[in-house]
Scaffold this motif. Sequence first.
Motif, PDB file in Angstrom:
ATOM      1  N   LEU C  11     -31.610   4.855  46.211  1.00 41.32           N
ATOM      2  CA  LEU C  11     -32.719   4.272  46.952  1.00 41.32           C
ATOM      3  C   LEU C  11     -33.213   3.006  46.261  1.00 41.32           C
ATOM      4  O   LEU C  11     -33.412   1.957  46.892  1.00 41.32           O
ATOM      5  CB  LEU C  11     -33.862   5.283  47.054  1.00 41.32           C
ATOM      6  CG  LEU C  11     -35.110   4.764  47.776  1.00 41.32           C
ATOM      7  CD1 LEU C  11     -34.851   4.656  49.260  1.00 41.32           C
ATOM      8  CD2 LEU C  11     -36.314   5.652  47.497  1.00 41.32           C
ATOM      9  N   CYS C  12     -33.397   3.110  44.948  1.00 41.02           N
ATOM     10  CA  CYS C  12     -33.849   1.937  44.190  1.00 41.02           C
ATOM     11  C   CYS C  12     -32.866   0.787  44.380  1.00 41.02           C
ATOM     12  O   CYS C  12     -33.265  -0.365  44.577  1.00 41.02           O
ATOM     13  CB  CYS C  12     -33.966   2.271  42.710  1.00 41.02           C
ATOM     14  SG  CYS C  12     -35.397   3.284  42.345  1.00 41.02           S
ATOM     15  N   LEU C  13     -31.580   1.114  44.292  1.00 37.12           N
ATOM     16  CA  LEU C  13     -30.583   0.065  44.456  1.00 37.12           C
ATOM     17  C   LEU C  13     -30.702  -0.552  45.840  1.00 37.12           C
ATOM     18  O   LEU C  13     -30.628  -1.771  46.013  1.00 37.12           O
ATOM     19  CB  LEU C  13     -29.180   0.636  44.236  1.00 37.12           C
ATOM     20  CG  LEU C  13     -28.055  -0.377  44.383  1.00 37.12           C
ATOM     21  CD1 LEU C  13     -28.200  -1.496  43.352  1.00 37.12           C
ATOM     22  CD2 LEU C  13     -26.702   0.285  44.245  1.00 37.12           C
ATOM     23  N   GLY C  14     -30.907   0.305  46.827  1.00 34.26           N
ATOM     24  CA  GLY C  14     -31.046  -0.185  48.192  1.00 34.26           C
ATOM     25  C   GLY C  14     -32.221  -1.148  48.313  1.00 34.26           C
ATOM     26  O   GLY C  14     -32.098  -2.223  48.912  1.00 34.26           O
ATOM     27  N   VAL C  15     -33.350  -0.782  47.723  1.00 33.89           N
ATOM     28  CA  VAL C  15     -34.532  -1.647  47.768  1.00 33.89           C
ATOM     29  C   VAL C  15     -34.214  -2.995  47.119  1.00 33.89           C
ATOM     30  O   VAL C  15     -34.502  -4.060  47.676  1.00 33.89           O
ATOM     31  CB  VAL C  15     -35.717  -0.958  47.051  1.00 33.89           C
ATOM     32  CG1 VAL C  15     -36.871  -1.932  46.875  1.00 33.89           C
ATOM     33  CG2 VAL C  15     -36.169   0.272  47.822  1.00 33.89           C
ATOM     34  N   VAL C  16     -33.588  -2.930  45.959  1.00 30.10           N
ATOM     35  CA  VAL C  16     -33.247  -4.162  45.243  1.00 30.10           C
ATOM     36  C   VAL C  16     -32.358  -5.052  46.110  1.00 30.10           C
ATOM     37  O   VAL C  16     -32.613  -6.248  46.291  1.00 30.10           O
ATOM     38  CB  VAL C  16     -32.526  -3.833  43.912  1.00 30.10           C
ATOM     39  CG1 VAL C  16     -31.871  -5.071  43.323  1.00 30.10           C
ATOM     40  CG2 VAL C  16     -33.512  -3.240  42.916  1.00 30.10           C
ATOM     41  N   LEU C  17     -31.307  -4.435  46.649  1.00 32.08           N
ATOM     42  CA  LEU C  17     -30.353  -5.222  47.421  1.00 32.08           C
ATOM     43  C   LEU C  17     -31.002  -5.831  48.650  1.00 32.08           C
ATOM     44  O   LEU C  17     -30.817  -7.008  48.960  1.00 32.08           O
ATOM     45  CB  LEU C  17     -29.178  -4.343  47.858  1.00 32.08           C
ATOM     46  CG  LEU C  17     -28.246  -3.979  46.728  1.00 32.08           C
ATOM     47  CD1 LEU C  17     -27.063  -3.201  47.260  1.00 32.08           C
ATOM     48  CD2 LEU C  17     -27.774  -5.238  46.025  1.00 32.08           C
ATOM     49  N   ALA C  18     -31.789  -5.010  49.364  1.00 33.14           N
ATOM     50  CA  ALA C  18     -32.432  -5.503  50.573  1.00 33.14           C
ATOM     51  C   ALA C  18     -33.311  -6.690  50.217  1.00 33.14           C
ATOM     52  O   ALA C  18     -33.243  -7.748  50.841  1.00 33.14           O
ATOM     53  CB  ALA C  18     -33.267  -4.396  51.204  1.00 33.14           C
ATOM     54  N   PHE C  19     -34.094  -6.519  49.169  1.00 32.73           N
ATOM     55  CA  PHE C  19     -35.035  -7.570  48.828  1.00 32.73           C
ATOM     56  C   PHE C  19     -34.327  -8.860  48.424  1.00 32.73           C
ATOM     57  O   PHE C  19     -34.761  -9.957  48.772  1.00 32.73           O
ATOM     58  CB  PHE C  19     -35.956  -7.110  47.688  1.00 32.73           C
ATOM     59  CG  PHE C  19     -36.931  -8.162  47.312  1.00 32.73           C
ATOM     60  CD1 PHE C  19     -37.966  -8.500  48.180  1.00 32.73           C
ATOM     61  CD2 PHE C  19     -36.810  -8.852  46.123  1.00 32.73           C
ATOM     62  CE1 PHE C  19     -38.852  -9.506  47.856  1.00 32.73           C
ATOM     63  CE2 PHE C  19     -37.699  -9.854  45.792  1.00 32.73           C
ATOM     64  CZ  PHE C  19     -38.726 -10.184  46.667  1.00 32.73           C
ATOM     65  N   LEU C  20     -33.221  -8.727  47.685  1.00 31.42           N
ATOM     66  CA  LEU C  20     -32.533  -9.936  47.237  1.00 31.42           C
ATOM     67  C   LEU C  20     -31.697 -10.559  48.352  1.00 31.42           C
ATOM     68  O   LEU C  20     -31.487 -11.770  48.387  1.00 31.42           O
ATOM     69  CB  LEU C  20     -31.655  -9.638  46.014  1.00 31.42           C
ATOM     70  CG  LEU C  20     -32.412  -9.244  44.735  1.00 31.42           C
ATOM     71  CD1 LEU C  20     -31.441  -8.973  43.600  1.00 31.42           C
ATOM     72  CD2 LEU C  20     -33.395 -10.326  44.325  1.00 31.42           C
ATOM     73  N   ALA C  21     -31.210  -9.714  49.259  1.00 35.26           N
ATOM     74  CA  ALA C  21     -30.315 -10.241  50.296  1.00 35.26           C
ATOM     75  C   ALA C  21     -31.077 -10.883  51.443  1.00 35.26           C
ATOM     76  O   ALA C  21     -30.647 -11.892  51.998  1.00 35.26           O
ATOM     77  CB  ALA C  21     -29.422  -9.117  50.826  1.00 35.26           C
ATOM     78  N   ILE C  22     -32.236 -10.312  51.780  1.00 39.95           N
ATOM     79  CA  ILE C  22     -32.936 -10.780  52.976  1.00 39.95           C
ATOM     80  C   ILE C  22     -33.236 -12.282  52.956  1.00 39.95           C
ATOM     81  O   ILE C  22     -32.906 -12.987  53.918  1.00 39.95           O
ATOM     82  CB  ILE C  22     -34.215  -9.938  53.209  1.00 39.95           C
ATOM     83  CG1 ILE C  22     -33.816  -8.572  53.772  1.00 39.95           C
ATOM     84  CG2 ILE C  22     -35.179 -10.637  54.164  1.00 39.95           C
ATOM     85  CD1 ILE C  22     -34.972  -7.594  53.841  1.00 39.95           C
ATOM     86  N   PRO C  23     -33.833 -12.808  51.881  1.00 37.50           N
ATOM     87  CA  PRO C  23     -34.124 -14.243  51.910  1.00 37.50           C
ATOM     88  C   PRO C  23     -32.873 -15.092  52.071  1.00 37.50           C
ATOM     89  O   PRO C  23     -32.906 -16.150  52.717  1.00 37.50           O
ATOM     90  CB  PRO C  23     -34.772 -14.490  50.544  1.00 37.50           C
ATOM     91  CG  PRO C  23     -35.335 -13.181  50.143  1.00 37.50           C
ATOM     92  CD  PRO C  23     -34.370 -12.169  50.674  1.00 37.50           C
ATOM     93  N   ILE C  24     -31.778 -14.616  51.487  1.00 38.51           N
ATOM     94  CA  ILE C  24     -30.551 -15.412  51.575  1.00 38.51           C
ATOM     95  C   ILE C  24     -30.017 -15.392  53.000  1.00 38.51           C
ATOM     96  O   ILE C  24     -29.600 -16.411  53.551  1.00 38.51           O
ATOM     97  CB  ILE C  24     -29.512 -14.886  50.563  1.00 38.51           C
ATOM     98  CG1 ILE C  24     -30.041 -15.156  49.154  1.00 38.51           C
ATOM     99  CG2 ILE C  24     -28.162 -15.537  50.768  1.00 38.51           C
ATOM    100  CD1 ILE C  24     -29.261 -14.526  48.046  1.00 38.51           C
ATOM    101  N   VAL C  25     -30.060 -14.211  53.613  1.00 45.84           N
ATOM    102  CA  VAL C  25     -29.622 -14.110  55.005  1.00 45.84           C
ATOM    103  C   VAL C  25     -30.534 -14.957  55.893  1.00 45.84           C
ATOM    104  O   VAL C  25     -30.074 -15.715  56.749  1.00 45.84           O
ATOM    105  CB  VAL C  25     -29.649 -12.636  55.460  1.00 45.84           C
ATOM    106  CG1 VAL C  25     -29.387 -12.541  56.953  1.00 45.84           C
ATOM    107  CG2 VAL C  25     -28.606 -11.841  54.685  1.00 45.84           C
TER     108      VAL C  25
END
Lengths: 332, 332, 275, 275, 220
Positions: C11-25
Amino acid sequence: MATLELDLTDPLRTFELRARLTVGAETFALVGPSGAGKSTILRHVAGLKKPAHGRIALGKDVWLDTERRVNRAPDRRSVGLVFQEYALFPHLTVAANVAFGGASPARVSELLERLHIGHLAGEKPTRLSGGERQRVAVARALGRDPQVLLLDEPLSALDAHTRTAVREELADILATLAIPTLMVTHDFLDASTLADRIGVIRDGQLHQIGRPEELTARPADAFVASLTGGNLLHGMAEGTRVTLDDGTVIEVAEPATGRVGIAVYPWEVSVSSTSPGAGNVLAGTVGSITPDRGRTRVRVGPLVAEVAHVDGLERGARAFASFAPRSARVIQ
Amino acid sequence: MATLELDLTDPLRTFELRARLTVGAETFALVGPSGAGKSTILRHVAGLKKPAHGRIALGKDVWLDTERRVNRAPDRRSVGLVFQEYALFPHLTVAANVAFGGASPARVSELLERLHIGHLAGEKPTRLSGGERQRVAVARALGRDPQVLLLDEPLSALDAHTRTAVREELADILATLAIPTLMVTHDFLDASTLADRIGVIRDGQLHQIGRPEELTARPADAFVASLTGGNLLHGMAEGTRVTLDDGTVIEVAEPATGRVGIAVYPWEVSVSSTSPGAGNVLAGTVGSITPDRGRTRVRVGPLVAEVAHVDGLERGARAFASFAPRSARVIQ
Amino acid sequence: MRAGFTALLALCLGVVLAFLAIPIVALFTEVPLGDVPGLLRDPVVQDTLKVTLRTNAIANVLILAVGTPAAYFLATRHFKGRALVITLIELPLVLPPAVAGIGLLAAFGAGGLFGGALQDQGIILPFTEWAVVLAVIFVASPFYLRQAISAFESVDPTLHDAARTLGASPARTFLRVALPLAASGLVAGWVLAFARGIGEFGATIVFAGNVRGETGTLTLTIYEQLEANFDVALSIGILLVVLSAVILLSYKLLSWRRSSSTSPTPFARSSSAPA
Amino acid sequence: MRAGFTALLALCLGVVLAFLAIPIVALFTEVPLGDVPGLLRDPVVQDTLKVTLRTNAIANVLILAVGTPAAYFLATRHFKGRALVITLIELPLVLPPAVAGIGLLAAFGAGGLFGGALQDQGIILPFTEWAVVLAVIFVASPFYLRQAISAFESVDPTLHDAARTLGASPARTFLRVALPLAASGLVAGWVLAFARGIGEFGATIVFAGNVRGETGTLTLTIYEQLEANFDVALSIGILLVVLSAVILLSYKLLSWRRSSSTSPTPFARSSSAPA
Amino acid sequence: APTVYAAASLREAFPEIDSAPRFNFAGSNQLQTQIERGAPADLFASASSTEAQALFRANRCERPVTFATNTVVMLVPAANPAKLDSIYDLKRGPQRRLAVGTAGVPIGAYTRKLLARMRLTSILSKHIVSSEPNVTSITSKVALGSADAGFAYLTDARAAGNRVKVIRLPKWAQPPVRYQACVVKRSGVDTGGANAFLNKVRSSTGRRILAKWGFGLPPR
Ligand SMILES: Nc1ncnc2c1ncn2[C@@H]1O[C@H](COP(=O)(O)OP(=O)(O)OP(=O)(O)O)[C@@H](O)[C@H]1O
Ligand SMILES: Nc1ncnc2c1ncn2[C@@H]1O[C@H](COP(=O)(O)OP(=O)(O)OP(=O)(O)O)[C@@H](O)[C@H]1O
Ligand code: MOO
Ligand SMILES: [Mg+2]
Ligand SMILES: [Mg+2]
């Protein structure tokens, strides 16, 4: 005491591991070359690796049954594992290492005393010698009062001279424990001192299982022959006559045909500077001559002999090594 | 062939290293416990460490003389050094490793052939087995045609069964080289097979120098006694009578007084289930019984014996170990 | 409960990834991607690209050429004050870039510590291309040095000794043993330093200004163009994201191929990061 | 010739040190140091300091709390696409901060990808403290994650196995074995992330703006005061340098004390960098 | 070619007049500081007289000349999420997010003057105000929708195109926005190039282009 039963199949990188074993309240040594799958079997038993198929049970307690989808986590199996390099926790003291598995302070002191390391309770493992670390690792594994003990090359990290002492001590501990113990080693002397039975494993297959003296008496293959200290010769057999690759013809005890290996133990070989009349004789140049534990090790051509005296023999001289036909064990 | 002379003093962390040695065209083995200063001496000779004081010379060629401020860089000393873990260059092939010191392609092939690793010329070291790596390391050290060869525990990284074969091979190579060779080892069998002379070092001091059989015959201290395979007993001597710590009184060959150690070799001890009339007798419980190289190793109380037969003895039974007074070597 | 622990980690990894990926997307959704090539042909962008490449090329060459021997020295020689020296080298890492810019001005600007002496020689550094180069070196070199020191330190010193006893001089030992064995670590450090240099803003704007065709780098232009040519700014942004990702990925692939062909321990956990 | 090689190495080191030290030294010569305390009592600076500390504290807590389990997962679990995930995590490292700011705006700004949804919930991020927090997390967390992954990776996996066979659950193994053994690497990563967060400018100005007492951090104030009140800017700069140096040095001292008390190999080369 | 340091608001007009010079566009006061610190500028074009006169007084440039004027306007994002139709809307309603130049930068000074004349200074404390270092960041904040409104020049609004909407402010409240340029004094300055460019700006072509981008023109 419950009996450990295992029956495993696991395809590894280059071969398939297949092991089927029953270990009672005894010490069973797995011996074999590097990469044979020895450590993998211990990891299976401890639950650190899941085999493709198989079943592991301690008495009625089923730890693994791939058919019934049973697979207990390592922390729910009652095992003590002594790792090859000991894997002590470097940030904890000796006492805290031993207490990690849940042992009470009293039990920790008792274990440390029993292994003669009571005075090291407050030290960090990095400040210990190899022999001391080994004792801590054993104490830690016993701290959980395991019902199965696993030892992965428990002596290999030790100096030649520390090793002898630690080996005898470990032998005493194993003798009093009386729980199924699986041990991995490369060294035949370690195995025969510590274990009741030895299983020789190569390429994932158990090639021979037996008591130490049985392996020495009838090595099943070239690996066992060299492990138990034998010389290995090669040749073509026709009945009880074998023509060695250098042309010498020798007599063996059991008849065979085709290409065979011949195991000859050094302590069954005699050496002389003149050709003896009887027995199998191999002529050759004398190589190293080494005093070894009350006897002398001499190499003559392809054979190493362990003899009481080597009067008149010198490195580079011509000599004759001889052995009786019944000492020439045929290996297919 | 020139003679290697060294005379060194170097204060190390906990003791001062002092070594004075002359090594001709022979193999000299340095044997001693971990941390004794063995590797440090090799590093001094190779020029990888500068001692506080001293002189190292190969014949007339002075490599180091702290008084005259001579200190040749390692690359200007003609040494070949085989490191304990071999220190092969992982990014270079076997051939390139051997050629690193400047050997011509022809010389490289010759060396590889001689060490039976010609077929591995193109491999990277990480893909080799322990025995193969060892051979590459030796070939690489020889590739520079050194005038002095240094070997730091050349066999310790090998499996018990690879070790025997490689040891014999190395013995042949050293025998033909005929240059001063200094070798470090922990193992007495390695030392006695490979070396002409052995120096026993402890805490930076050379305690005993001699041929293998001399060390066995007269171990200068407890360390040498246990290294050569002896049992060690302790007691108080009064002339040729020694009262051991458990109260038993034994006879020894040489008179002494005060607290002494007694070294007894296993192959000079007999074991029986009834007390023999003559000789020194120690009673005790039978510990492990192990078949070992054609004999049987039995532990009785504090003594390990190597005997031909152990008829009627069982682990835990009471037994008597006996040895002749001349087998009881006194160690001050 | 125990499955719960792994789930928590995931879950933590998911949060991290979502947060880092969203601005780039999100960046990619803002600009009509079809227009990007055209926008990048804009002469302003072309100028900027040239300045960025030129200044960064010079800075990176200097960082590699001077930094590599310096790092080797620090990794293999032991002397008093070494820890202090390393702290000094790492200081710019934790220095806000604007402060770095002020420091550079204070050192090399008119009226600065060395500014006068330089000016007498006819050398004016601030607000010239060389100012960009210096700013990039100052902020980016510590990334390289730090990684290079640890890369050289992790080369087994006995290999160094082995080379010496095999007759190699110190220089040859450096070239034939230390350098090839540290190579992947050096490249990892260089990738970081390069990326840091390309993205450099604070020290450059303070010390070098934003002179078009001279000191106006891609990053400075992004800020400048945000107002009017928002699409140009975004296009440059996207160019930089793609560039960065390509550099990172190709480095990963490279080091992955290397390690998989020479790895001594086939079961060693595959190292993730250029550590 | 051979003495020459060492001399060459030392020379390179000297050049590096001089270049990195001069701007920092120069910074101190620019401002009358006696006035610094007074300047720092300026209410603008006080406000700024509070904002900086508050936002960075929140950001760092979030980075540590979510990043640590995520890094542990990545270091110990192997799954397809792991290399891609790690590349994604490292991407913000090489992303110019201004682009990061645009990305954050495009994602969470009004009219951004999620901006509308957030606005419906009454959440407006730009110009708020939370925008600073997000910007700091976005640019700083990769520094922590990267180091944390390699710290967890370098914990000997057999210690993990040992803990499991000694009856420890995965969670207990994480807390009692992995965490303490990775601690110094985690702290090293956190120091970098903290420093990066404190120095953050580009993403913050674009995404959060410079609202005094709300999003105006120390670094933003430096830029703002650079022209208006240069001495205030310099004082903040000096404050930051000293702060950075203290953090770095205390971390060094800490890890040095740790390693000198438990180092297994007394002759191992002392590790320089929190690698 | 000369190096021209010019106020951010001139970013579109100047290159169109002559693309040869090297331009540095930023907040006027930032450019002033850079020139004081030895930046190799040849011509300085400021968005107000303050910066140019300061350099002139410090003997760092020739006497400044006024070459353009401008108008302060209010900008809102094209979508206008805060539904602002007039500056007076800021007196009422909820808290809004405003992008305003810092007091040190010309646009910031003009904005404050204008608000003072309109007796609307209170809106700077009523709303959330982001202090921006130059007009560029003001317009970008509005264009990107992170600010509900911002105060910038009419010319910037044109440059920002359809991403922003202009809300005119009363003429009577407008402060005099005078752009002044001066040739920098320093060793090695390209006086000729600087004067040539300045003349182009003041030529009829220059005036036409300035007018096209929305600047007002001083009398000849
Ligand atoms: N997880 C795995 N998946 C597939 N193959 C594996 C795995 N782990 C180990 N192997 C392979 O299984 C074989 C047996 O490995 P193992 O570690 O059990 O050998 P070993 O007998 O203990 O050797 P050594 O004496 O060197 O310790 C090796 O050839 C190895 O390459
Ligand atoms: N550079 C040095 N300065 C001071 N002391 C040292 C240095 N190198 C090693 N020592 C110390 O010298 C002693 C001897 O080390 P050395 O490596 O020679 O031992 P060794 O006999 O080879 O041991 P081993 O059998 O474990 O390899 C050790 O106690 C070590 O702590
Ligand atoms: O100097 Mo400006 O044009 O008000 O940012
Ligand atoms: Mg194993
Ligand atoms: Mg050694």
